[in-house]
Design a protein around this motif. Sequence first.
Motif, PDB file in Angstrom:
ATOM      1  N   THR A  52       0.518  -1.215   0.152  1.00 29.33           N
ATOM      2  CA  THR A  52      -0.171   0.027   0.158  1.00 29.33           C
ATOM      3  C   THR A  52       0.779   1.119  -0.201  1.00 29.33           C
ATOM      4  O   THR A  52       0.866   2.328  -0.825  1.00 29.33           O
ATOM      5  N   ARG A  53       1.484   1.689   0.296  1.00 31.49           N
ATOM      6  CA  ARG A  53       2.464   2.587   0.655  1.00 31.49           C
ATOM      7  C   ARG A  53       3.204   2.832  -0.685  1.00 31.49           C
ATOM      8  O   ARG A  53       4.154   3.753  -1.157  1.00 31.49           O
ATOM      9  N   GLN A  54       3.528   1.305  -1.517  1.00 31.24           N
ATOM     10  CA  GLN A  54       4.202   1.435  -2.768  1.00 31.24           C
ATOM     11  C   GLN A  54       2.812   1.909  -4.072  1.00 31.24           C
ATOM     12  O   GLN A  54       3.764   1.952  -5.026  1.00 31.24           O
ATOM     13  N   VAL A  63      -3.410   2.580   3.619  1.00 29.22           N
ATOM     14  CA  VAL A  63      -2.544   2.555   5.711  1.00 29.22           C
ATOM     15  C   VAL A  63      -3.187   4.144   5.940  1.00 29.22           C
ATOM     16  O   VAL A  63      -3.302   4.838   5.488  1.00 29.22           O
ATOM     17  N   LEU A  64      -3.944   3.270   7.316  1.00 29.66           N
ATOM     18  CA  LEU A  64      -4.528   4.642   7.745  1.00 29.66           C
ATOM     19  C   LEU A  64      -3.848   5.961   9.082  1.00 29.66           C
ATOM     20  O   LEU A  64      -3.238   4.469   9.531  1.00 29.66           O
ATOM     21  N   ALA A  65      -3.325   6.491   9.054  1.00 25.87           N
ATOM     22  CA  ALA A  65      -2.621   6.814  10.194  1.00 25.87           C
ATOM     23  C   ALA A  65      -3.209   8.426  10.546  1.00 25.87           C
ATOM     24  O   ALA A  65      -4.202   8.913  10.318  1.00 25.87           O
ATOM     25  N   VAL A  66      -3.639   8.065  11.937  1.00 21.98           N
ATOM     26  CA  VAL A  66      -4.077   8.962  13.482  1.00 21.98           C
ATOM     27  C   VAL A  66      -2.714   9.541  14.355  1.00 21.98           C
ATOM     28  O   VAL A  66      -2.070   7.959  14.485  1.00 21.98           O
ATOM     29  N   LYS A  67      -2.591  10.831  15.041  1.00 26.61           N
ATOM     30  CA  LYS A  67      -2.399  10.847  15.881  1.00 26.61           C
ATOM     31  C   LYS A  67      -2.746   9.947  16.978  1.00 26.61           C
ATOM     32  O   LYS A  67      -3.944   9.901  17.607  1.00 26.61           O
ATOM     33  N   GLY A  68      -1.577   9.721  18.052  1.00 29.49           N
ATOM     34  CA  GLY A  68      -1.287   8.580  19.047  1.00 29.49           C
ATOM     35  C   GLY A  68      -2.484   9.548  19.858  1.00 29.49           C
ATOM     36  O   GLY A  68      -1.862  10.434  20.146  1.00 29.49           O
ATOM     37  N   ARG A  69      -2.886   9.771  20.446  1.00 26.96           N
ATOM     38  CA  ARG A  69      -4.222  10.251  22.069  1.00 26.96           C
ATOM     39  C   ARG A  69      -3.883  10.136  22.662  1.00 26.96           C
ATOM     40  O   ARG A  69      -3.737  10.868  23.678  1.00 26.96           O
ATOM     41  N   LEU A 113      -1.823   6.206   0.177  1.00 27.46           N
ATOM     42  CA  LEU A 113      -2.006   5.198  -0.828  1.00 27.46           C
ATOM     43  C   LEU A 113      -0.825   5.891  -1.730  1.00 27.46           C
ATOM     44  O   LEU A 113      -0.238   6.266  -2.278  1.00 27.46           O
ATOM     45  N   GLY A 114       0.337   4.540  -1.312  1.00 28.98           N
ATOM     46  CA  GLY A 114       1.173   5.135  -1.873  1.00 28.98           C
ATOM     47  C   GLY A 114       2.138   6.684  -1.510  1.00 28.98           C
ATOM     48  O   GLY A 114       2.302   6.945  -0.031  1.00 28.98           O
ATOM     49  N   LYS A 115       2.336   7.785  -2.480  1.00 30.29           N
ATOM     50  CA  LYS A 115       2.268   8.808  -2.293  1.00 30.29           C
ATOM     51  C   LYS A 115       1.250   9.657  -2.081  1.00 30.29           C
ATOM     52  O   LYS A 115       1.677  11.190  -1.416  1.00 30.29           O
TER      53      LYS A 115
END
Length: 177
Positions: A52-54, A63-69, A113-115
């Motif tokens: 997915t990063r590619q 790729v789900l990105a969330v700031k840590g609580r 997704l990718g860049k």
Amino acid sequence: MFHGCGIDRHGPGRGAANAACSGTRLASVADHYRAPGWFTRNVFNRLVAFLTRQGISILGSRVLAVKGRTSGEWRTTPVNLLSHDGRRYLVAARGETQWVRNLRAAGTGELRLGKQAESFRGRELTEDEKVPVLRAYLKRWKAEVGIFFEGTGPDSSDDQLRAIAPKHPAFEVLGVR
């Protein structure tokens, strides 16, 4: 498939250890979490996240990105992004995962997704709103996630889906205002 768990560098979700973070939710619901096995955590999710990063989406993966609580640092995990009736959703097949707790606290995140990174706002669904979303999710990914839904499938009745809905948080993915 990818169940929103354990890929961040701090290891798998901490299950009941953070049940208190769910506020007024019932303990039996807050404690519902199915930890990934070794193969899923160390091989499968890492492979899907890498692809997915590619820029290669596997059946809608992001790729789900969330700031840590508590840390405020970005936490990432592969997820299935469901498109249903013109809207998009994230469903926590494994239950009260760390990404669910972090998204509740932050309210926003990124789908990568990718860049490309798409900022979004997450709106948690009510139990009744989850019924058609869970049905669509199970129709699309039952082979990979069915085990987490206690025998409930896409052909189950609305009442059966409503009965398991509290154990599976779901969010509508909305644009950032």
